[in-house]
Design an enzyme around this catalytic site. Structure first.
Site, PDB file in Angstrom:
ATOM      1  N   HIS A   1       0.875  -1.192   0.000  1.00 45.18           N
ATOM      2  CA  HIS A   1       0.000   0.000   0.000  1.00 45.18           C
ATOM      3  C   HIS A   1       0.903   1.230   0.000  1.00 45.18           C
ATOM      4  CE1 HIS A   1      -3.735   2.255   1.578  1.00 45.18           C
ATOM      5  NE2 HIS A   1      -2.831   3.158   1.248  1.00 45.18           N
TER       6      HIS A   1
ATOM      7  N   HIS B   1       1.505   5.388  -1.688  1.00 42.21           N
ATOM      8  CA  HIS B   1       1.101   6.562  -2.470  1.00 42.21           C
ATOM      9  C   HIS B   1       2.331   7.170  -3.123  1.00 42.21           C
ATOM     10  CE1 HIS B   1      -2.998   6.687  -0.811  1.00 42.21           C
ATOM     11  NE2 HIS B   1      -2.419   6.191   0.265  1.00 42.21           N
ATOM     12  N   LEU B   2       2.312   7.240  -4.444  1.00 37.96           N
ATOM     13  CA  LEU B   2       3.439   7.833  -5.168  1.00 37.96           C
ATOM     14  C   LEU B   2       3.102   9.199  -5.760  1.00 37.96           C
ATOM     15  CD1 LEU B   2       4.922   4.728  -7.039  1.00 37.96           C
ATOM     16  CD2 LEU B   2       5.974   6.003  -5.152  1.00 37.96           C
TER      17      LEU B   2
ATOM     18  N   LYS C   1      -9.358  -0.562  -5.686  1.00 37.26           N
ATOM     19  CA  LYS C   1      -9.369   0.111  -4.394  1.00 37.26           C
ATOM     20  C   LYS C   1     -10.737   0.718  -4.099  1.00 37.26           C
ATOM     21  CE  LYS C   1      -7.934   2.163  -0.659  1.00 37.26           C
ATOM     22  NZ  LYS C   1      -6.686   2.735  -0.236  1.00 37.26           N
TER      23      LYS C   1
ATOM     24  N   HIS D   1     -10.280   0.788   2.063  1.00 41.51           N
ATOM     25  CA  HIS D   1     -10.057   1.779   3.115  1.00 41.51           C
ATOM     26  C   HIS D   1     -11.231   1.644   4.073  1.00 41.51           C
ATOM     27  CE1 HIS D   1      -8.511   5.667   4.805  1.00 41.51           C
ATOM     28  NE2 HIS D   1      -9.701   5.559   5.366  1.00 41.51           N
TER      29      HIS D   1
ATOM     30  N   HIS E   1      -4.334  -1.005   6.016  1.00 38.24           N
ATOM     31  CA  HIS E   1      -3.868  -0.220   7.168  1.00 38.24           C
ATOM     32  C   HIS E   1      -4.805  -0.350   8.363  1.00 38.24           C
ATOM     33  CE1 HIS E   1      -6.683   2.506   5.311  1.00 38.24           C
ATOM     34  NE2 HIS E   1      -5.834   2.972   4.430  1.00 38.24           N
TER      35      HIS E   1
ATOM     36  N   ASP F   1       1.492   2.565   3.521  1.00 41.12           N
ATOM     37  CA  ASP F   1       0.635   3.745   3.354  1.00 41.12           C
ATOM     38  C   ASP F   1       1.483   5.020   3.404  1.00 41.12           C
ATOM     39  OD1 ASP F   1      -1.663   5.163   2.849  1.00 41.12           O
ATOM     40  OD2 ASP F   1      -2.413   5.085   4.909  1.00 41.12           O
TER      41      ASP F   1
ATOM     42  N   HIS G   1       2.888  14.467   1.570  1.00 36.55           N
ATOM     43  CA  HIS G   1       2.273  15.786   1.372  1.00 36.55           C
ATOM     44  C   HIS G   1       3.390  16.792   1.632  1.00 36.55           C
ATOM     45  CE1 HIS G   1      -1.966  14.481   1.371  1.00 36.55           C
ATOM     46  NE2 HIS G   1      -1.646  13.651   2.346  1.00 36.55           N
TER      47      HIS G   1
HETATM   48 ZN   LIG Z   1      -3.387   5.130   1.799  1.00 33.34          ZN
END
Ligand SMILES: [Zn+2]
Length: 346
Positions: free
Chosen positions: A13, A15-16, A99, A136, A174, A247, A251
């Site tokens: 899991h 985020h790119l 997802k 999620h 998660h 995860d 940011h």
């Molecule tokens: Zn996530």
């Protein structure tokens, strides 16, 4: 034990993001990880097979020199997702999961699902072809307390979906509660659960006591200490249903350190050192390979990586940059708040 060699780990899991942020954070993952399940919550989201193929191409273009990383693509489930498109994207080998975001649950989830009846056809197709649904797991009802949203989701959304769709393979992503751990353990092997690095380390006090810590704020939010302890026991147990999904969610600092800060902890850089620390504390270093390298591929029906990663404990603390400077701005790396003596040997 001061040295441990694992099959090269995967992140189930991740985020790119895209653009300058993608280029900035991708090397933090490719340094240690062979593969990752890449989240589709871009703006706009990655909904179709064609969009996933284009996003994969952008990731490959952003790869650091010499990296051998395989991005495993996902589709963002919407109420208008076409079951035939999902099936074609899975059959081609491009897409490894779909997802599910309840609409409004987390970063860029506005396009998520409100009415589960509208995605019934997609879920039935996925059950038929064995394509996992990554979930999620939080309700978004404003009447439900943020610390209860995972437990309520399990009872009111997840369990009904699974009963209504026999054979659907699901990853509870998660998980942050003992309720999540207990539910995962009560189910068969068509249910897996990922656990992040930071949820093994922080509880809600770390976010809120002595001043608010925006870099510890993520969704699902960290819970009480007894939940953290349940997660540590699960992650280090070696049980096949539990595997690593960091995860890691970048940011830029101005969007974290403000009056309405974004949710996400950035752990790609130091996850393997932190996990070695946690597993050693629990006396379970021998199970780190199961959690980070073996259980995930088994669930996703992929081979365990042949390459290896060695972690070594030394007398000097591991160091990493406090921030990753990206073309989009600085991203603060998760600070566990204690020294860590395990080093990944790149
Ligand atoms: Zn996530």
């Amino acid at each position: 034990m001061t040295r441990i060699t694992l099959p090269r780990p995967d992140d189930w899991h991740l985020h790119l993001r895209d653009g300058a942020m993608l280029s900035g954070v991708l090397p933090e993952t490719t340094r240690h990880f062979a593969r990752a399940i890449v989240m589709p919550n871009l703006v706009p989201p990655v909904v179709t097979g064609a969009e996933a193929a284009a996003y994969r191409d952008r990731i490959l273009v952003a790869m650091p020199e010499g990296a051998t990383f395989d991005p495993l693509m996902t589709l963002y489930l919407t109420e208008t997702t076409d079951p035939a498109d999902v099936a074609a994207a899975a059959a081609s080998g491009l897409v490894k999961a779909v997802k599910l975001y309840p609409a409004g649950a987390t970063t860029n989830s506005h396009s998520g699902v409100r009415d589960f009846d509208k995605v019934r056809g997609v879920l039935e197709k996925m059950a038929e072809i064995g394509l996992p649904l990554c979930v999620h797991g939080e309700v978004v009802d404003p009447a439900v307390d943020i610390f209860d949203r995972e437990a309520v989701f399990i009872e009111t959304v997840l369990d009904p979906i699974r009963r209504a769709t026999p054979g659907l393979r699901v990853v509870m992503e998660h998980i942050t509660t003992k309720d999540g751990v207990d539910y995962a353990r009560s189910q068969g092997d068509d249910l897996g659960a990922t656990i992040t690095t930071h949820h093994l380390i922080i509880n809600r006090n770390h976010i809120l006591v002595g001043g608010i810590k925006p870099h510890y704020y993520c969704l699902p939010v960290a819970k009480r200490e007894h939940h953290r302890l349940a997660l540590r026991a699960a992650a280090t147990s070696g049980e096949a249903r539990f595997f690593l999904g960091t995860d890691s969610a970048p940011h830029v600092d101005p969007l974290k350190e403000c009056a309405c800060g974004c949710a996400g902890c950035f752990t790609a850089t130091n996850t393997m050192s932190l996990l070695a620390h946690v597993f050693e504390e629990e006396g379970k270093l021998a199970n780190l390979a199961a959690f980070a390298s073996e259980n995930g591929p088994r669930f996703y029906r992929l081979p365990v990586n042949k390459e290896t990663l060695t972690l070594e404990k030394t007398a000097s603390a591991a160091t990493w940059p406090a921030k990753i400077e990206t073309g989009a701005g600085p991203v603060t790396v998760f600070d566990p708040g204690f020294p860590v003596f395990w080093h990944a040997i790149d």
